[in-house]
Design a protein around this motif. Structure first.
Motif, mmCIF file in Angstrom:
data_model
loop_
_atom_site.group_PDB
_atom_site.id
_atom_site.type_symbol
_atom_site.label_atom_id
_atom_site.label_comp_id
_atom_site.label_asym_id
_atom_site.label_seq_id
_atom_site.Cartn_x
_atom_site.Cartn_y
_atom_site.Cartn_z
ATOM 1 N N GLN A 21 -11.150 -4.359 8.099
ATOM 2 C CA GLN A 21 -12.358 -4.709 8.856
ATOM 3 C C GLN A 21 -12.785 -6.154 8.658
ATOM 4 N N ARG A 22 -12.279 -6.801 7.588
ATOM 5 C CA ARG A 22 -12.681 -8.180 7.334
ATOM 6 C C ARG A 22 -12.076 -9.116 8.377
ATOM 7 N N PRO A 23 -12.870 -10.032 8.913
ATOM 8 C CA PRO A 23 -12.312 -11.011 9.849
ATOM 9 C C PRO A 23 -11.453 -12.018 9.100
ATOM 10 N N GLY A 24 -10.546 -12.668 9.826
ATOM 11 C CA GLY A 24 -9.766 -13.739 9.211
ATOM 12 C C GLY A 24 -8.320 -13.784 9.632
ATOM 13 N N PRO A 25 -7.496 -12.832 9.169
ATOM 14 C CA PRO A 25 -6.063 -12.957 9.448
ATOM 15 C C PRO A 25 -5.731 -12.682 10.914
ATOM 16 N N ALA A 26 -4.702 -13.385 11.411
ATOM 17 C CA ALA A 26 -4.213 -13.133 12.771
ATOM 18 C C ALA A 26 -3.398 -11.859 12.824
ATOM 19 N N ARG A 36 0.834 -1.196 0.000
ATOM 20 C CA ARG A 36 0.000 0.000 0.000
ATOM 21 C C ARG A 36 0.878 1.260 0.000
ATOM 22 N N PRO A 37 0.406 2.331 -0.676
ATOM 23 C CA PRO A 37 1.102 3.620 -0.649
ATOM 24 C C PRO A 37 0.794 4.358 0.645
ATOM 25 N N PRO A 38 1.520 5.453 0.936
ATOM 26 C CA PRO A 38 1.339 6.138 2.219
ATOM 27 C C PRO A 38 -0.011 6.807 2.418
ATOM 28 N N ASP A 39 -0.760 7.061 1.350
ATOM 29 C CA ASP A 39 -2.083 7.672 1.515
ATOM 30 C C ASP A 39 -3.193 6.625 1.635
ATOM 31 N N ALA A 40 -2.835 5.360 1.727
ATOM 32 C CA ALA A 40 -3.841 4.293 1.761
ATOM 33 C C ALA A 40 -4.700 4.328 3.012
ATOM 34 N N ALA A 41 -4.228 4.969 4.076
ATOM 35 C CA ALA A 41 -4.989 4.989 5.324
ATOM 36 C C ALA A 41 -6.386 5.565 5.132
ATOM 37 N N TYR A 42 -6.551 6.448 4.127
ATOM 38 C CA TYR A 42 -7.841 7.107 3.893
ATOM 39 C C TYR A 42 -8.633 6.429 2.769
ATOM 40 N N SER A 43 -8.123 5.315 2.276
ATOM 41 C CA SER A 43 -8.792 4.600 1.191
ATOM 42 C C SER A 43 -9.879 3.681 1.743
ATOM 43 N N PRO A 44 -11.111 3.783 1.230
ATOM 44 C CA PRO A 44 -12.161 2.871 1.688
ATOM 45 C C PRO A 44 -11.799 1.404 1.496
ATOM 46 N N GLY A 45 -11.052 1.108 0.434
ATOM 47 C CA GLY A 45 -10.663 -0.274 0.186
ATOM 48 C C GLY A 45 -9.753 -0.821 1.268
ATOM 49 N N LEU A 73 -6.074 25.590 -10.425
ATOM 50 C CA LEU A 73 -7.022 26.334 -9.608
ATOM 51 C C LEU A 73 -8.355 25.618 -9.662
ATOM 52 N N GLY A 74 -8.876 25.243 -8.506
ATOM 53 C CA GLY A 74 -10.103 24.454 -8.530
ATOM 54 C C GLY A 74 -11.112 24.881 -7.491
ATOM 55 N N THR A 75 -12.300 24.316 -7.643
ATOM 56 C CA THR A 75 -13.343 24.522 -6.650
ATOM 57 C C THR A 75 -13.340 23.364 -5.653
ATOM 58 N N ALA A 76 -12.848 22.210 -6.077
ATOM 59 C CA ALA A 76 -12.776 21.052 -5.187
ATOM 60 C C ALA A 76 -11.460 21.120 -4.420
ATOM 61 N N LEU A 77 -11.554 21.271 -3.112
ATOM 62 C CA LEU A 77 -10.359 21.390 -2.298
ATOM 63 C C LEU A 77 -9.700 20.031 -2.128
ATOM 64 N N PRO A 78 -8.355 19.969 -2.187
ATOM 65 C CA PRO A 78 -7.659 18.701 -1.968
ATOM 66 C C PRO A 78 -7.908 18.223 -0.549
ATOM 67 N N ASP A 79 -8.550 17.062 -0.393
ATOM 68 C CA ASP A 79 -9.040 16.697 0.933
ATOM 69 C C ASP A 79 -9.085 15.196 1.127
ATOM 70 N N SER A 80 -8.046 14.492 0.728
ATOM 71 C CA SER A 80 -8.063 13.037 0.868
ATOM 72 C C SER A 80 -8.132 12.612 2.329
ATOM 73 N N ASP A 81 -7.640 13.461 3.247
ATOM 74 C CA ASP A 81 -7.618 13.079 4.652
ATOM 75 C C ASP A 81 -8.723 13.706 5.490
ATOM 76 N N GLY A 82 -9.619 14.483 4.861
ATOM 77 C CA GLY A 82 -10.766 15.012 5.581
ATOM 78 C C GLY A 82 -10.559 16.329 6.298
ATOM 79 N N THR A 83 -9.380 16.951 6.179
ATOM 80 C CA THR A 83 -9.115 18.214 6.877
ATOM 81 C C THR A 83 -10.101 19.301 6.473
#
Length: 352
Positions: free
Chosen positions: A90-95, A75-84, A286-296
């Motif tokens: 969250q899946r049960p199984g691995p120790a 996984r890349p460093p921004d994966a913490a905010y990825s729903p996948g 220049l955009g209207t959508a603010l960069p917000d992968s982490d929810g800030t």
């Protein structure tokens, strides 16, 4: 605390009323976490800070097995905010889980811990990308492994640095100029540019006092679920609602990186873009959508503030190689700091 003290001294030498706001943290200490393979091989790594730890003796299982074993993923460093990635944990199984980190360069590109206060999933070890081949070979032969991530929580506190610059007209909605001041590793390219812009904007107001009050905020715990930002928003609901917010994000002026600018209103976008152009920096997206992968930005907007945000990319993001001088484009930082100082000075003169 030393970093907070340094920033307070730097801000105090410029002007304004300098202080800090402490908040409680249950610090996580991981004692030399590792993955042990057959033949006495031990792969060192770092805990995932929003996953539970293992018992002292660790957990054992076949490497690569999804049920009852120790699963391995990349996984890349921004994966913490990825729903996948969240769903995988969250899946049960691995120790246990081993994350081979895949940053913009080889190394240990650590993931953030947005669920720091509510850990979930299996015990997880992050390891450098240099271990990819060895782990792949071990999985192919069905090797047994033991994962040890023994952790301990300690009650302590952290600090947000807050500088208040008084406005000439009381009662106006304030301006907030914010940047995170914490990160993984040294984070020179990730955090240095934002802090330089923050200090230069403070200097601009010391030379030309604003019409409205301006709060300069440097938060701690950004990588741990935005602990400092959350604390500030909770403490100052009445101040933030109706405020204008300048968010100085990650990687401003990182070497080889890109820069992007966005705002919630057309006037803010045009003001910020014009300031960047006058500073001699090449045009930025220049955009209207603010960069917000982490929810800030969502958190700031939910609190009721209009927002303009500046941030960028960095090949060394979350890697230990993100250090002075090679991680920083100094000329770009200087130009962007001049632009931010102008943005803050202009917004500080506005009465609304």
């Amino acid at each position: 605390m030393a970093a907070a003290d340094w920033l307070m001294r730097e801000a105090g030498a410029i002007g304004g009323r300098v202080g800090f706001e402490a908040f409680d943290v249950s610090r996580l200490d991981a004692r030399d976490p590792y993955l042990a393979l057959e033949g006495g091989v031990r792969i060192l790594g770092e805990a995932l800070y929003d996953a539970p730890g293992t018992p002292e003796g660790g957990v054992s299982g076949r490497l690569g097995t999804r049920t009852g074993g120790i699963r391995v993923v990349e996984r890349p460093p921004d994966a913490a905010y990825s729903p996948g990635f969240v769903a995988l944990r969250q899946r049960p199984g691995p120790a246990g889980l081993v994350v081979v980190t895949t940053g913009g360069a080889p190394g240990l590109a650590l993931l953030d811990a947005p669920a720091f206060r509510a850990p979930f999933g299996p015990p997880t070890l992050q390891v450098t990308s240099f271990e990819h081949a060895r782990l792949t070979a071990a999985m192919a032969r069905g090797a047994m492994a033991k994962l040890v991530v023994a952790t301990r929580r300690t009650a302590t506190n952290a600090r947000n640095v807050v500088v208040r610059v008084a406005g000439r007209v009381p009662g106006l909605a304030p301006l907030v100029v914010a940047t995170p001041r914490s990160a993984w590793w040294h984070a020179t390219g990730e955090r240095g540019g934002g802090l330089v812009c923050w200090l230069e904007a403070l200097r601009a107001l010391a030379e030309a006092p604003p019409t409205r009050e301006v709060l300069f905020l440097a938060t701690s715990g950004d990588e741990l679920g935005h602990l400092g930002l959350s604390d500030f928003l909770a403490r100052h609901r009445g101040i933030v609602a109706g405020a204008t917010w300048v968010q100085l994000g990650a990687n401003i002026g990182a070497a080889g990186g890109t820069v992007a600018l966005a705002a919630t209103t057309p006037p803010l976008r045009h003001l910020a873009a014009a300031a960047v152009a006058r500073a001699g920096h090449p045009a930025v997206p220049l955009g209207t959508a603010l960069p917000d992968s982490d929810g800030t930005i969502r958190a700031i907007q939910r609190a009721g503030a209009a927002c303009v945000a500046l941030g960028g990319t960095n090949r060394l993001f979350h890697l230990p190689q993100d250090r002075w001088p090679h991680a920083v484009d100094l000329d770009r930082v200087v130009r962007l700091a001049a632009a931010v100082a102008e943005i803050v000075a202009r917004l500080g003169r506005q009465a609304t």
